[in-house]
Design an enzyme around this catalytic site. Structure first.
Site, PDB file in Angstrom:
ATOM      1  N   ASN A  12       0.833  -1.286  -0.397  1.00  0.00           N
ATOM      2  CA  ASN A  12       0.347   0.082   0.000  1.00  0.00           C
ATOM      3  C   ASN A  12       1.122   1.378   0.130  1.00  0.00           C
ATOM      4  OD1 ASN A  12      -1.498   2.388   1.020  1.00  0.00           O
ATOM      5  ND2 ASN A  12      -2.864   1.278   1.950  1.00  0.00           N
ATOM      6  N   GLU A  46      -4.163   1.925  -2.836  1.00  0.00           N
ATOM      7  CA  GLU A  46      -3.824   3.472  -2.172  1.00  0.00           C
ATOM      8  C   GLU A  46      -3.458   4.080  -3.056  1.00  0.00           C
ATOM      9  OE1 GLU A  46      -4.374   3.802   2.286  1.00  0.00           O
ATOM     10  OE2 GLU A  46      -5.258   5.059   1.388  1.00  0.00           O
ATOM     11  N   ASP A  59      -3.707  -4.788   1.097  1.00  0.00           N
ATOM     12  CA  ASP A  59      -4.354  -4.132   2.064  1.00  0.00           C
ATOM     13  C   ASP A  59      -5.416  -5.052   2.807  1.00  0.00           C
ATOM     14  OD1 ASP A  59      -4.647  -2.932   4.349  1.00  0.00           O
ATOM     15  OD2 ASP A  59      -4.765  -0.716   3.686  1.00  0.00           O
ATOM     16  N   ASN A  99      -6.757  -4.330   5.684  1.00  0.00           N
ATOM     17  CA  ASN A  99      -7.138  -3.945   6.866  1.00  0.00           C
ATOM     18  C   ASN A  99      -7.965  -4.442   7.822  1.00  0.00           C
ATOM     19  OD1 ASN A  99      -6.806  -0.477   6.795  1.00  0.00           O
ATOM     20  ND2 ASN A  99      -8.129  -0.657   4.415  1.00  0.00           N
ATOM     21  N   ASP A 143      -1.152  -6.075   6.225  1.00  0.00           N
ATOM     22  CA  ASP A 143      -1.309  -6.402   4.391  1.00  0.00           C
ATOM     23  C   ASP A 143      -0.639  -7.692   4.390  1.00  0.00           C
ATOM     24  OD1 ASP A 143      -0.754  -4.314   3.501  1.00  0.00           O
ATOM     25  OD2 ASP A 143      -0.629  -4.015   4.715  1.00  0.00           O
ATOM     26  N   ASP A 170       2.556   4.716   5.054  1.00  0.00           N
ATOM     27  CA  ASP A 170       2.786   4.235   6.373  1.00  0.00           C
ATOM     28  C   ASP A 170       2.611   2.968   6.479  1.00  0.00           C
ATOM     29  OD1 ASP A 170      -0.355   4.288   4.739  1.00  0.00           O
ATOM     30  OD2 ASP A 170      -0.882   5.487   6.471  1.00  0.00           O
ATOM     31  N   HIS A 171       2.658   2.139   5.141  1.00  0.00           N
ATOM     32  CA  HIS A 171       3.042   0.764   5.230  1.00  0.00           C
ATOM     33  C   HIS A 171       3.929   0.348   3.915  1.00  0.00           C
ATOM     34  CE1 HIS A 171      -1.962  -0.319   5.300  1.00  0.00           C
ATOM     35  NE2 HIS A 171      -2.016   1.302   4.595  1.00  0.00           N
TER      36      HIS A 171
END
Length: 274
Positions: free
Chosen positions: A24, A51, A163, A165, A234, A263-264
């Site tokens: 991501n 994303e 991802d 989530n 992930d 951020d991933h």
DNA sequence: ATGGTTGTAAAACAA
């Protein structure tokens, strides 16, 4: 025993492995240089992106082509967006799993690659339990499960990554007590994901790594990465024909330390192809 | 850990 390892390493060196990765990137526009740098280092055969936050006519397909990668993508303004990059061409690309008449957020792309099916999803975050966005997340998962069982058989070679989530277990977050029952860690999300998994998937990361404290996402806020307040959300999951050939799976946290990081962190798995 | 940061896109919203 030493010789066996040596032979496997020789196969590895000869390229008889397929490296699959999922990342991501939180905007492909902002992260392009980082993704190009990482592709050069990691040399995955497949990289699934989530994303991308890019409309299709701005997706940097040419930049990837110049470093040897084909790309298939589906995006929308501002939010969501997914893509698959590949060293060899992708076939049978699909960009929707819901009924065509339903206008969907761009969170799904599927393609076939060298005899395997690659499914890449950016599962909704869900925001908070009981919210409208949470209902959307649950609906997404239920619809995806119906799509999967209607279209495929678990005996087929399928990789489902992205991802998700969802942190599948308590050991997949920095603190079970703080995160259990919260978003990404609720019983409802975990039970639903487990039900889809039971259709025929193996979590390739857990196939090879049993220890807690292995994360793929750290909130930009509160210095979460520095403090290792992470979640493993992930994933690269594979049906049995492929999981049987999975050599290793890991999370590469290096890009999370780079300038202006996503951020991933990317997740990887390797599969023997001979 | 109950605020904070990042990205999109031009003020909120999503994560």
């Amino acid at each position: 025993m030493v010789q066996v390892v040596a032979v496997e390493n020789l196969f590895f060196a000869q390229g008889n492995n397929m490296i699959v990765a999922s990342w991501n990137v939180n905007s492909i526009t902002v992260r392009l240089e980082s993704v190009l740098k990482w592709l050069n280092i990691a040399q995955p055969d497949i990289l699934c992106l989530q994303e991308t936050k890019s409309v299709d006519n701005k997706f940097p397909a040419l930049a990837f082509q110049q470093v040897g990668y084909h790309s298939e993508f589906i995006g929308q303004p501002s939010y969501n967006g997914v893509a698959i990059l590949s060293k060899l061409p992708l076939t049978d690309v699909e960009k929707h799993f819901e009924p065509e008449e339903v206008p969907s957020q761009k969170r799904f792309i599927k393609a076939d690659y060298q005899g395997s099916t690659i499914i890449n999803t950016y599962i909704p975050n869900g925001q908070a339990l009981g919210s409208e966005k949470f209902s959307y997340k649950i609906d997404f998962l239920n619809t995806f499960e119906r799509y999967l069982s209607a279209k495929y058989k678990p005996s087929q070679p399928i990789i489902w990554c992205g991802d998700f989530n969802i942190a599948p277990e308590g050991i997949d977050t920095f603190d079970i007590a703080q995160t259990d029952g919260q978003i990404m860690c609720s019983e409802q999300e975990r039970a639903l994901l487990e039900r889809i998994k039971s259709w025929g998937f193996t979590d390739t990361f857990r196939q090879h790594n049993k220890e807690p404290g292995q994360f793929s996402w750290w909130d930009y806020r509160v210095g979460a990465f520095r403090r290792n307040l992470g979640y493993r959300i992930d994933h690269i999951w594979a049906t049995e024909t492929l999981s049987k050939t999975c050599n290793q799976s890991w999370i590469d946290i290096e890009p999370r330390k780079w300038e202006r990081p996503s951020d991933h962190a990317p997740v990887l798995a390797t599969f023997r192809t001979i």
